[in-house]
Design an enzyme around this catalytic site. Structure first.
Site, PDB file in Angstrom:
ATOM      1  N   ASP A  36      31.932  45.326  24.989  1.00  0.00           N
ATOM      2  CA  ASP A  36      33.094  45.552  24.088  1.00  0.00           C
ATOM      3  C   ASP A  36      33.428  44.369  23.210  1.00  0.00           C
ATOM      4  O   ASP A  36      34.148  44.434  22.470  1.00  0.00           O
ATOM      5  CB  ASP A  36      34.453  45.633  25.135  1.00  0.00           C
ATOM      6  CG  ASP A  36      33.848  47.185  25.741  1.00  0.00           C
ATOM      7  OD1 ASP A  36      33.616  48.288  25.147  1.00  0.00           O
ATOM      8  OD2 ASP A  36      33.983  47.326  26.956  1.00  0.00           O
ATOM      9  N   HIS A  80      26.867  28.347  32.177  1.00  0.00           N
ATOM     10  CA  HIS A  80      26.855  26.870  32.650  1.00  0.00           C
ATOM     11  C   HIS A  80      28.236  26.599  33.218  1.00  0.00           C
ATOM     12  O   HIS A  80      29.284  26.990  32.458  1.00  0.00           O
ATOM     13  CB  HIS A  80      26.640  25.905  31.526  1.00  0.00           C
ATOM     14  CG  HIS A  80      25.051  26.448  31.034  1.00  0.00           C
ATOM     15  ND1 HIS A  80      24.128  26.018  31.750  1.00  0.00           N
ATOM     16  CD2 HIS A  80      24.590  26.691  29.798  1.00  0.00           C
ATOM     17  CE1 HIS A  80      22.795  26.367  31.393  1.00  0.00           C
ATOM     18  NE2 HIS A  80      23.168  26.756  29.820  1.00  0.00           N
ATOM     19  N   CYS A 122      26.536  26.987  38.450  1.00  0.00           N
ATOM     20  CA  CYS A 122      26.539  25.527  39.380  1.00  0.00           C
ATOM     21  C   CYS A 122      28.028  25.381  39.655  1.00  0.00           C
ATOM     22  O   CYS A 122      28.921  25.420  39.114  1.00  0.00           O
ATOM     23  CB  CYS A 122      26.010  24.385  38.303  1.00  0.00           C
ATOM     24  SG  CYS A 122      24.393  24.723  37.556  1.00  0.00           S
ATOM     25  N   SER A 148      23.010  25.830  40.706  1.00  0.00           N
ATOM     26  CA  SER A 148      22.602  26.809  40.947  1.00  0.00           C
ATOM     27  C   SER A 148      21.546  27.537  39.836  1.00  0.00           C
ATOM     28  O   SER A 148      21.781  28.088  38.619  1.00  0.00           O
ATOM     29  CB  SER A 148      23.804  28.119  40.700  1.00  0.00           C
ATOM     30  OG  SER A 148      23.345  29.251  40.922  1.00  0.00           O
ATOM     31  N   SER A 150      17.555  29.235  38.412  1.00  0.00           N
ATOM     32  CA  SER A 150      16.481  30.150  38.937  1.00  0.00           C
ATOM     33  C   SER A 150      15.578  29.916  39.721  1.00  0.00           C
ATOM     34  O   SER A 150      15.040  28.568  39.635  1.00  0.00           O
ATOM     35  CB  SER A 150      16.029  30.629  37.404  1.00  0.00           C
ATOM     36  OG  SER A 150      15.166  31.555  37.614  1.00  0.00           O
TER      37      SER A 150
END
Length: 215
Positions: A36, A80, A122, A148, A150
């Protein structure tokens, strides 16, 4: 809300696609994804306006959050981030205070019944530290001070993140809550013994109980 910054990035070797794994079996940017707000429409201002309902009357229904005090809402945010903020488009940020105040406005304006907040970034747990409105359950991919990243591109010895959660604002026992309670396809049924008279030419009647926002 989808920024299109990965699918449309000129460095993407497979334009208009986003894969969740290096084997590229599943394109998560498939043809059945409904967006949207995209690209430069994805701003902090637009996000907060959608949540609080403070949008121009000319805004089409597809760009509105049509919720009320019986609606369960799922909000998923990724990108991020850092201690107390999440970036939008790498040009602006939303803070945990702004998010907490927006949720309080939603509660005061009777725009949700229960709210499930999930954030993948993170220091994700820092984004729900300032929440103070009732009936909110929050999940994060990392604690304050943790990255945080991958698991496919970072060694486990370097990428250690601890999922976080907050349930003190939620009235129900989280152990008895189904995640499907917050899916848009779920419809609850209300049974009444009273006779209800329907007026003619009402058009399409809305059934609004579960709504989802993905940023």
């Amino acid at each position: 809300m989808l920024a299109d910054d990965m699918a449309c990035n000129p460095r993407n070797p497979k334009p208009a696609t986003v894969f969740s794994h290096k084997n590229m079996e599943l394109n998560v940017y498939g043809d059945d994804v409904e967006v949207d707000y995209r690209s430069y429409e994805v701003t902090v201002e637009n996000f907060l306006r959608v949540l609080t309902g403070r949008i121009p009357p000319s805004t089409p229904r597809s760009k509105r959050l049509l919720s009320d005090d019986r609606s369960n809402i799922l909000i998923y945010m990724t990108g991020h981030g850092g201690n107390g903020f999440l970036k939008f488009q790498d040009s602006e940020e939303i803070t945990n205070i702004e998010l907490a105040d927006a949720f309080e406005q939603m509660w005061q304006k009777r725009r949700y019944n229960e709210l499930l907040f999930i954030i993948d970034t993170c220091q994700g747990a820092s984004m729900y530290e300032r929440f103070y409105s009732p009936n909110i359950m929050a999940l994060a991919s990392s604690q304050v001070g943790e990255d945080s990243l991958s698991f496919q591109v970072c060694p486990k010895s370097l990428c250690v993140s601890t999922p976080g959660h907050r349930t003190d604002l939620f009235q129900r026992d989280p152990k008895n809550v189904l995640i499907t309670d917050f899916f848009g396809s779920v419809r609850k049924v209300e049974i009444t013994t009273e006779t209800i008279s329907l007026q003619p030419n009402l058009g399409i009647m809305e059934s609004r109980y579960a709504c989802s926002i993905v940023v």
